[in-house]
Write a protein that holds these residues in place. Sequence first.
Motif, PDB file in Angstrom:
ATOM      1  N   ALA B  39       0.805  -1.226   0.000  1.00 58.48           N
ATOM      2  CA  ALA B  39       0.000   0.000   0.000  1.00 58.48           C
ATOM      3  C   ALA B  39       0.840   1.279   0.000  1.00 58.48           C
ATOM      4  CB  ALA B  39      -0.938   0.005   1.206  1.00 58.48           C
ATOM      5  N   PHE B  41       3.633   2.371  -1.086  1.00 58.82           N
ATOM      6  CA  PHE B  41       4.277   2.874  -2.304  1.00 58.82           C
ATOM      7  C   PHE B  41       3.566   2.349  -3.560  1.00 58.82           C
ATOM      8  CE2 PHE B  41       7.380   2.925   1.100  1.00 58.82           C
ATOM      9  CZ  PHE B  41       7.947   4.185   0.982  1.00 58.82           C
ATOM     10  N   ALA B  42       2.256   2.071  -3.401  1.00 54.21           N
ATOM     11  CA  ALA B  42       1.484   1.531  -4.522  1.00 54.21           C
ATOM     12  C   ALA B  42       1.674   2.423  -5.749  1.00 54.21           C
ATOM     13  CB  ALA B  42       0.011   1.461  -4.134  1.00 54.21           C
ATOM     14  N   PRO B  43       1.782   1.814  -6.931  1.00 53.12           N
ATOM     15  CA  PRO B  43       1.546   0.383  -7.233  1.00 53.12           C
ATOM     16  C   PRO B  43       2.754  -0.523  -7.053  1.00 53.12           C
ATOM     17  CG  PRO B  43       2.004   1.562  -9.257  1.00 53.12           C
ATOM     18  CD  PRO B  43       2.079   2.583  -8.152  1.00 53.12           C
ATOM     19  N   PHE B  44       3.782  -0.045  -6.357  1.00 48.19           N
ATOM     20  CA  PHE B  44       5.000  -0.841  -6.231  1.00 48.19           C
ATOM     21  C   PHE B  44       5.022  -1.553  -4.868  1.00 48.19           C
ATOM     22  CE2 PHE B  44       5.933   3.089  -8.614  1.00 48.19           C
ATOM     23  CZ  PHE B  44       6.218   2.544  -9.862  1.00 48.19           C
ATOM     24  N   LEU B 207      12.721   4.370  -5.650  1.00 51.14           N
ATOM     25  CA  LEU B 207      11.702   3.809  -6.554  1.00 51.14           C
ATOM     26  C   LEU B 207      11.667   4.583  -7.873  1.00 51.14           C
ATOM     27  CD1 LEU B 207       9.025   3.173  -3.822  1.00 51.14           C
ATOM     28  CD2 LEU B 207      10.063   1.399  -5.226  1.00 51.14           C
ATOM     29  N   TYR B 210      14.747   3.198  -9.994  1.00 52.09           N
ATOM     30  CA  TYR B 210      14.607   1.830 -10.516  1.00 52.09           C
ATOM     31  C   TYR B 210      13.272   1.615 -11.216  1.00 52.09           C
ATOM     32  CZ  TYR B 210      18.923   1.041  -8.062  1.00 52.09           C
ATOM     33  OH  TYR B 210      20.230   1.127  -7.651  1.00 52.09           O
ATOM     34  N   GLY B 211      12.304   2.482 -10.938  1.00 52.12           N
ATOM     35  CA  GLY B 211      11.037   2.401 -11.664  1.00 52.12           C
ATOM     36  C   GLY B 211      11.136   3.013 -13.050  1.00 52.12           C
ATOM     37  N   ALA B 212      12.087   3.924 -13.235  1.00 50.52           N
ATOM     38  CA  ALA B 212      12.243   4.578 -14.540  1.00 50.52           C
ATOM     39  C   ALA B 212      12.570   3.517 -15.586  1.00 50.52           C
ATOM     40  CB  ALA B 212      13.337   5.640 -14.478  1.00 50.52           C
ATOM     41  N   GLY B 213      11.742   3.442 -16.601  1.00 47.85           N
ATOM     42  CA  GLY B 213      11.934   2.420 -17.611  1.00 47.85           C
ATOM     43  C   GLY B 213      11.152   1.149 -17.333  1.00 47.85           C
ATOM     44  N   GLY B 214      10.517   1.073 -16.173  1.00 48.64           N
ATOM     45  CA  GLY B 214       9.611  -0.043 -15.905  1.00 48.64           C
ATOM     46  C   GLY B 214      10.260  -1.264 -15.294  1.00 48.64           C
ATOM     47  N   ARG B 218       4.717  -4.050 -10.644  1.00 47.42           N
ATOM     48  CA  ARG B 218       3.574  -3.240 -10.209  1.00 47.42           C
ATOM     49  C   ARG B 218       2.397  -4.163  -9.927  1.00 47.42           C
ATOM     50  NH1 ARG B 218       5.390  -0.657 -14.663  1.00 47.42           N
ATOM     51  NH2 ARG B 218       3.542  -0.931 -15.976  1.00 47.42           N
TER      52      ARG B 218
END
Lengths: 415, 393
Positions: B39, B41-44, B207, B210-214, B218
């Motif tokens: 929850a 850091f959703a959607p991660f 986040l 490391y989220g950059a670029g997918g 998720r």
Amino acid sequence: MSRPRVAVTGIGIVSPLGFGVAANWAALTAGKSGIRRISRFPVDHLRTTIAGCVDLPEDRPGAPLSSAERVERMAVLAAEEALAAAGLGAPGAFPGPLFLGMPPVETEWPQRLELARAANGGASYREITLAALSRPDIHDRFCFGGIGERLAARFGTRGAPISLTTACATGASAIQLGVEAIQRGEARAALAIGADGSVQPEAVIRFSLLSALSTRNDAPEKAARPFEKSRDGFVMSEGAAALVLEDEGAARARGAEVLGFVLGCGERADSFHRTRSNPDGSAIIGAMRNAIADAGLTPADIDYVNAHGTGTPENDKMEALGMRAVFGERPPPISSNKSMIGHTLSAAGAIEAAFSLLTLRHQLLPPTINHEEPDPTIPLDVVPNVARPARVRHVLSNSFGFGGQNVCLVLGEAA
Amino acid sequence: MSARDAWITGIGLVTSLGEGAEAHWAALSAGTAPRVDEAAFAPFPVHPAPALDLDRQIPKKGDQRQMEPWQRAGTYAAGLALDSAGARGLVSDMHMIVAAGGGERDIALDEAVAAEIARLPPEQAGPVLNERLQTGLRPTLFLAQLSNLLAGNISIVHGVTGSSRTFMGEESAAADAVRIACARLAEGRGEVFLVGGAFLGARWDILLLYGAGGGLLRGPFAPVSARTGMVLGCVNAFLVIEAAEHARARGAAPLARIAAVATDASRRAAPGAIRASLEGLWQGMAAAAPAGPLAVISGASGAAPATAEERGFLSALAPAALRTPASLWGHGMEAAFPANIALGALALSKRALFAPCDPADSGSGAPAAVLVTGVGHWRGEALALLLPAEEER
């Protein structure tokens, strides 16, 4: 166990004094300052508005390169010059590992603001992170391994590239790691680079909030005053230097011109404080002594010291104390390149090692400029204001970092 | 038995599962479930940091205040390693190599400033940015967030002063830290090393990177074998690595011996490059592996294509047992490799293997050797071969 001597067969330098070894050495020995008012970004509200700045062709008005891009670009320029001088290996196929000293890099304000605009003005981290899902370029640009990866690919270095930071000693640590790899026989050559490009608004403000920077904004070229009585802090700067390191036997066998030697490396960490040395000087004294001993020399063999010499009241006092402790009543001359190029941070150890090698080659001590009134508590020959010819066989180059990370190198002449 | 063998004589572990080698061994052996927060850091989904009684490892409040959570967790884990090795008296000449990631940012300040200036024309945004940062940044925050100050704080809090180096470069940084520590030990440049890394993934600044670029999973949590993308963990791991003769002279009991450690960085330009890189590393050390059962502690994170290629390498290797800790505590980035070495050393010292961490994990029983894999989510491949410290040779 006898270790091979490590020769330097290529040198490359980028600094606020210019691009390339020749331009830098000419300016440095002429006592020229590379410090000026920052024009790359607005300086409104900043306590310090001066720095050593390297203008890159890729910098566009209002949209300068990020620190990560500056580090990479300057590292490439320095490495290309060093590799061309060394003539080792085929282009794009360097026969050894890469050690890259660099600052931590991160996503900066331009990227955060760009993502917020892509998120229709949503500025929360959740929103900008979701806006970045289609942006692998942000990951690849700002992850710590990214610059080393691209340099390794470009120059064809062997094995995993190693990126490292030891604060203001970073460049010297990169050289030390390369020397060790050759001495262990892991490689017969190594490419060691120190690079920094941190002159951007937030980094200037962060150093400024530590009260570390000179605020002599109205006379930029006079602001860096290492060892001088009215010194009031260091001047942020940027640049890069690269050294091609080689097993001496391998270098001689291929007929390479040896430019000098890295004879010894010494390190010692301090446990006293995050930004200050232990008042007893034990860590910096230990690093200096370790480097001299590692070179198989005694303090009397050191003819000149390339100072850490930041121009902060604290550093210069401690360095003077260290000099007297290591060298006694008659220490060798010591001068600070930072009086001219400013503090190039992660690049400093590498740039100053490169200048130390040039000092040996040209038998000429670069000056400490802006030396108007000596500090009576610093009884050292700082080669004030004017370069001086001298017989120099061995140079000790000092690098002392925030976080207590201290590294010293002993450089020797080619003969 | 060589005098210069690299013995692991101490382990410090702090993860979402708790703290300390023994507590981790008990939890992993009991087949503990992962602690996951879907929850915050959703959607991660992320693995949260454990509550730490900081006073136990960082006794001075002033020191605690000079660090943000990432530096504190790493400094804490380093202290646990020193205690585990009984090495508090060795710190003045102990060498240190820390694998560090980026320091923390002031998330609230970043969000407030970005909201204020994102829509301003650049000539107005710049001066406002300067003003907000000049007044909004806490002066001490810089050092509390700086990458090399994890090592700096370990020197200050625990007194480790032989030398201090900080490697950067995600997973690879730690693998090369272990490799270079072992190499220096073997050639006699130091008797005892503190090596490790710290990683707190439950942070928006991390986040974002490391989220950059997918690269991140998720949606609902899934273990490594059932996910494409990483779930970031809280993993902090330090090892005390010591020359055998030095440990023996002071009566320190080894947990395991690092028989080989090797790293490489494939450009990953074509499918199969990661697997080929791992196979090349294995060829360089296979001769050192004994005939008995080989357990693999995998560094697979869920990242594509790194995880699939590592699995291809492992399927050909056909080890007797496989464990994937990232399914339990998440991907540990700079701390992943030392944490997995720590688990391998524990397994050898206890002559047992902990329970599977992932539905695809297999095998059980005491290993004769442990192979630790490190597969960078983007770049970097590494292997470490661990053996019992005192086996017949």
